[in-house]
Enzyme design. Sequence first.
Site, mmCIF file in Angstrom:
data_model
loop_
_atom_site.group_PDB
_atom_site.id
_atom_site.type_symbol
_atom_site.label_atom_id
_atom_site.label_comp_id
_atom_site.label_asym_id
_atom_site.label_seq_id
_atom_site.Cartn_x
_atom_site.Cartn_y
_atom_site.Cartn_z
ATOM 1 N N GLN A 34 -3.298 -2.488 7.384
ATOM 2 C CA GLN A 34 -3.422 -3.599 7.445
ATOM 3 C C GLN A 34 -4.329 -4.035 6.276
ATOM 4 O O GLN A 34 -3.961 -3.458 5.171
ATOM 5 C CB GLN A 34 -4.286 -3.886 8.639
ATOM 6 C CG GLN A 34 -3.645 -3.684 9.885
ATOM 7 C CD GLN A 34 -3.384 -2.240 10.708
ATOM 8 O OE1 GLN A 34 -4.425 -1.558 10.503
ATOM 9 N NE2 GLN A 34 -2.325 -1.996 10.655
ATOM 10 N N LYS A 80 4.031 1.873 -1.313
ATOM 11 C CA LYS A 80 4.310 2.462 -2.378
ATOM 12 C C LYS A 80 3.174 2.572 -3.479
ATOM 13 O O LYS A 80 3.335 3.827 -4.117
ATOM 14 C CB LYS A 80 4.832 1.018 -3.197
ATOM 15 C CG LYS A 80 5.427 1.203 -4.708
ATOM 16 C CD LYS A 80 5.555 0.117 -5.356
ATOM 17 C CE LYS A 80 5.459 0.519 -6.959
ATOM 18 N NZ LYS A 80 6.177 -0.224 -8.007
ATOM 19 N N LYS A 87 0.724 -1.220 -0.002
ATOM 20 C CA LYS A 87 0.065 0.113 -0.205
ATOM 21 C C LYS A 87 0.847 1.275 -0.158
ATOM 22 O O LYS A 87 0.496 2.345 -0.547
ATOM 23 C CB LYS A 87 -0.769 -0.067 1.232
ATOM 24 C CG LYS A 87 -1.892 -1.287 1.307
ATOM 25 C CD LYS A 87 -2.604 -1.217 2.534
ATOM 26 C CE LYS A 87 -1.895 -1.349 3.697
ATOM 27 N NZ LYS A 87 -1.329 -2.846 3.753
HETATM 28 P P1 GDP Z 1 2.480 -2.298 3.018
HETATM 29 O O1 GDP Z 1 2.185 -2.369 4.458
HETATM 30 O O2 GDP Z 1 1.139 -2.879 2.435
HETATM 31 O O3 GDP Z 1 2.713 -0.734 2.491
HETATM 32 O O4 GDP Z 1 3.415 -3.132 2.567
HETATM 33 P P2 GDP Z 1 4.874 -3.277 3.101
HETATM 34 O O5 GDP Z 1 5.871 -1.985 2.935
HETATM 35 O O6 GDP Z 1 4.768 -3.633 4.566
HETATM 36 O O7 GDP Z 1 5.458 -4.691 2.395
HETATM 37 C C1 GDP Z 1 5.571 -4.586 0.794
HETATM 38 C C2 GDP Z 1 7.045 -4.901 0.474
HETATM 39 O O8 GDP Z 1 7.234 -5.153 -0.779
HETATM 40 C C3 GDP Z 1 7.964 -3.364 0.782
HETATM 41 O O9 GDP Z 1 9.338 -4.039 1.162
HETATM 42 C C4 GDP Z 1 7.973 -2.948 -0.656
HETATM 43 O O10 GDP Z 1 9.179 -2.259 -0.901
HETATM 44 C C5 GDP Z 1 7.812 -4.045 -1.417
HETATM 45 N N1 GDP Z 1 7.290 -4.011 -2.839
HETATM 46 C C6 GDP Z 1 6.114 -3.112 -2.906
HETATM 47 N N2 GDP Z 1 5.693 -3.445 -4.044
HETATM 48 C C7 GDP Z 1 6.530 -4.351 -4.785
HETATM 49 C C8 GDP Z 1 6.816 -5.022 -6.014
HETATM 50 O O11 GDP Z 1 5.924 -4.755 -7.055
HETATM 51 N N3 GDP Z 1 7.817 -6.001 -6.407
HETATM 52 C C9 GDP Z 1 8.704 -6.139 -5.098
HETATM 53 N N4 GDP Z 1 9.667 -6.856 -5.767
HETATM 54 N N5 GDP Z 1 8.414 -5.525 -4.117
HETATM 55 C C10 GDP Z 1 7.584 -4.483 -3.705
HETATM 56 P P1 IMO Z 2 0.088 -2.958 7.184
HETATM 57 O O1 IMO Z 2 -0.615 -1.387 7.148
HETATM 58 C C1 IMO Z 2 0.542 -7.125 8.532
HETATM 59 C C2 IMO Z 2 -1.200 -8.352 12.227
HETATM 60 C C3 IMO Z 2 -0.033 -8.721 13.280
HETATM 61 C C4 IMO Z 2 -1.118 -9.721 14.004
HETATM 62 C C5 IMO Z 2 -2.435 -9.012 13.789
HETATM 63 C C6 IMO Z 2 -2.998 -8.149 15.052
HETATM 64 O O2 IMO Z 2 1.738 -2.718 7.279
HETATM 65 O O3 IMO Z 2 -0.263 -3.772 6.093
HETATM 66 P P2 IMO Z 2 -2.041 -5.758 16.197
HETATM 67 O O4 IMO Z 2 -0.517 -5.424 16.409
HETATM 68 O O5 IMO Z 2 -3.136 -4.940 15.453
HETATM 69 O O6 IMO Z 2 -2.554 -6.120 17.478
HETATM 70 O O7 IMO Z 2 -1.752 -7.125 15.480
HETATM 71 O O8 IMO Z 2 -2.545 -8.218 12.810
HETATM 72 N N1 IMO Z 2 -1.011 -6.957 11.659
HETATM 73 C C7 IMO Z 2 -0.278 -6.658 10.536
HETATM 74 N N2 IMO Z 2 -0.011 -7.494 9.482
HETATM 75 N N3 IMO Z 2 0.729 -5.702 7.957
HETATM 76 C C8 IMO Z 2 0.163 -5.003 8.981
HETATM 77 O O9 IMO Z 2 0.045 -3.745 8.592
HETATM 78 C C9 IMO Z 2 -0.365 -5.174 10.083
HETATM 79 N N4 IMO Z 2 -0.782 -4.844 11.264
HETATM 80 C C10 IMO Z 2 -1.167 -5.549 12.271
HETATM 81 O O10 IMO Z 2 0.654 -9.355 12.631
HETATM 82 O O11 IMO Z 2 -1.051 -10.967 13.321
#
Ligand code: GDP
Ligand code: IMO
Length: 420
Positions: free
Chosen positions: A221, A17, A15
Site C-alpha cells: 500500500q 519493480k 514498489k
Molecule cells: P506496486 O503495488 O507499488 O508494486 O505497483 P503496481 O505493480 O501495482 O503498479 C505499478 C505499475 O506500473 C505496474 O504495472 C508496473 O509494471 C508499472 N511500472 C513500474 N515502474 C514503471 C515505470 O517507471 N514506467 C512505467 N511506464 N511503468 C512502470
Molecule cells: P499495493 O501494495 C492501491 C486500497 C483499496 C481501498 C483501500 C482499503 O499494490 O500498493 P483494503 O483491501 O486494504 O481493505 O482496501 O486501500 N488498497 C490499495 N490501493 N494499492 C494497494 O496495494 C492497495 N491495497 C489496498 O483500493 O481503497
Amino acid sequence: MVDVILGLQWGDEGKGKIVDYFAPKYDIIARFQGGPNAGHTLYVDGKKMVLHQIPSGIFHQNTINVIGNGVVLDPVTLKRECDAVAAYGIDVKKNLFISERTNIIIPTHRALDKASELAKGESKIGSTLKGIGPAYMDKTGRNALRVGDLLDKNFTSQYIKLRLKHQKLLDNFHFIEDISSWEEEFFEALEFLKTLNVVNCEYFINNQISAGKKVLAEGAQGSMLDIDFGTFPFVTSSNTISAGVCTGLGVSPKQINEVMGVTKAYCTRVGGGPFPSELDDATGEELRKIGNEFGATTGRPRRCGWIDLVALRYACMLNGVTQVIMTKADVLDAFKELKVCTAYNINGKETREVPFQMSRVKIEPVLESFEGWNLDTTQMKDAASLPATMNTYINFINKYIGAPVKYVSNGPGREQIVHV
Ligand code: GDP
Ligand code: IMO
Ligand code: MG
C-alpha cells in the site's frame, strides 16, 4: 541493518519493480504489513508477474524472502502464488520463510469484508475485498489464528469458534452467499502451508542481522493509506509507514538505515476517498491510458491526477525518507505542460499541511505549472541524458519535500531506471 522500500502515495507506486531491482544487494527481502490486497508487478524474463503475498525478491535465487508477523496471510492466495513462481524454477521451500506470528485470513474474513462494504453503500471504502479489515480486527480483538497455531491440536476447534462468531456477524448483515467452496480450498491450502518454513521470525531476522546480513523491508500500500495517518476512513488496516517495519518484523528502530520512498511522477488512487489533485477530465484519462493505470489486484481503473506535494512532504516526514525513487516518469513524456499541487485551499485558506479530515471538507488544489520535456525518455540510461526540463521538475520537488530524488524509473522493465 535494515533498509526500507515503501510507497509514499496511495499505493501502486511501483514498489514491486523497485524491490526487484534492488534485491541483488540484499540477503533478505521481508514484507512487514498488508496482505493479498497488495499487487506488486515485476517483469521476469520479459514476462509480467504480479505478487500479492510473496515478497518481490523471490525471483532472485540466492535471496531469502520473509513474510513477517505484521502481514495478514491468505493461504489460498499464497499457494496459488507459490505454484506460479515454481514454474520459474523457484523453490519456495528453500527461500521463503513465514513468521509463526503471521495472522491467517480465513474465508469468513473475506465474506465479512464483502458484507461490510455492501452495507456501507455509497460511502464504501472500495476495499479489495480480500478480508484485510476483518483479519486485522481479529488481530487487535485478540481472536485471530496465527500460522504457528497450525500445528496445535486445537486448531480446528479454534477455527470453528471463530467461524461461528463470524457467522453471527454475517447473519446480521443478511449475508447469504454460500462460501463452502472457499472453505474447501482454504483447508487444502493450509496443508500446503504446513510444508513451508515457519520460523520464529524475530529471532531469525535479528540473528541474520547480527551475522552482518542485509535486510530490505518491503512495504505494501502507501503512506496515505496508513491506518493512523492516511485519509481515514478511506485507508487500509495496517501501519504502512516505516514505523510498521519494527512492529511488523520485530526489529528495533536502531536497525533502520535507509528509508527509500517510492512515488509516481504523478499520482493515482484506487478505491474511494479524498484525492485533492485528481483530474476528472481528458488529462486524467490520458494519464490512465498512457500509464496503463488499472489495478494489479482488482483490475479497477485507477483515479489519476498531478503529483500532490503536500501529501508527499507529509509522507516523507512520517517515514523519515532518506531518498526518493520517482517511477513512471516516462508516462509524462507526452505532456507539454505538467502541474504539481503545492498547497490545499480549504474554505479560502491555503495550507501546506495535510488536515485531520480530508473527506468532509472541500479541498481545492493550488497548482504550479512546469514545462513538459515532451520527448521519449524510456531508453535513457544515465543522469546526463535526462532533459533539463525534467531536472527542473525534480529539483522543485526535492526542495519542496526536503528529500532527494535519487532514482528515476523510466519504464516497467528491470533495466529502465536512472540513478540521478
Ligand atoms: P506496486 O503495488 O507499488 O508494486 O505497483 P503496481 O505493480 O501495482 O503498479 C505499478 C505499475 O506500473 C505496474 O504495472 C508496473 O509494471 C508499472 N511500472 C513500474 N515502474 C514503471 C515505470 O517507471 N514506467 C512505467 N511506464 N511503468 C512502470
Ligand atoms: P499495493 O501494495 C492501491 C486500497 C483499496 C481501498 C483501500 C482499503 O499494490 O500498493 P483494503 O483491501 O486494504 O481493505 O482496501 O486501500 N488498497 C490499495 N490501493 N494499492 C494497494 O496495494 C492497495 N491495497 C489496498 O483500493 O481503497
Ligand atoms: Mg499495486
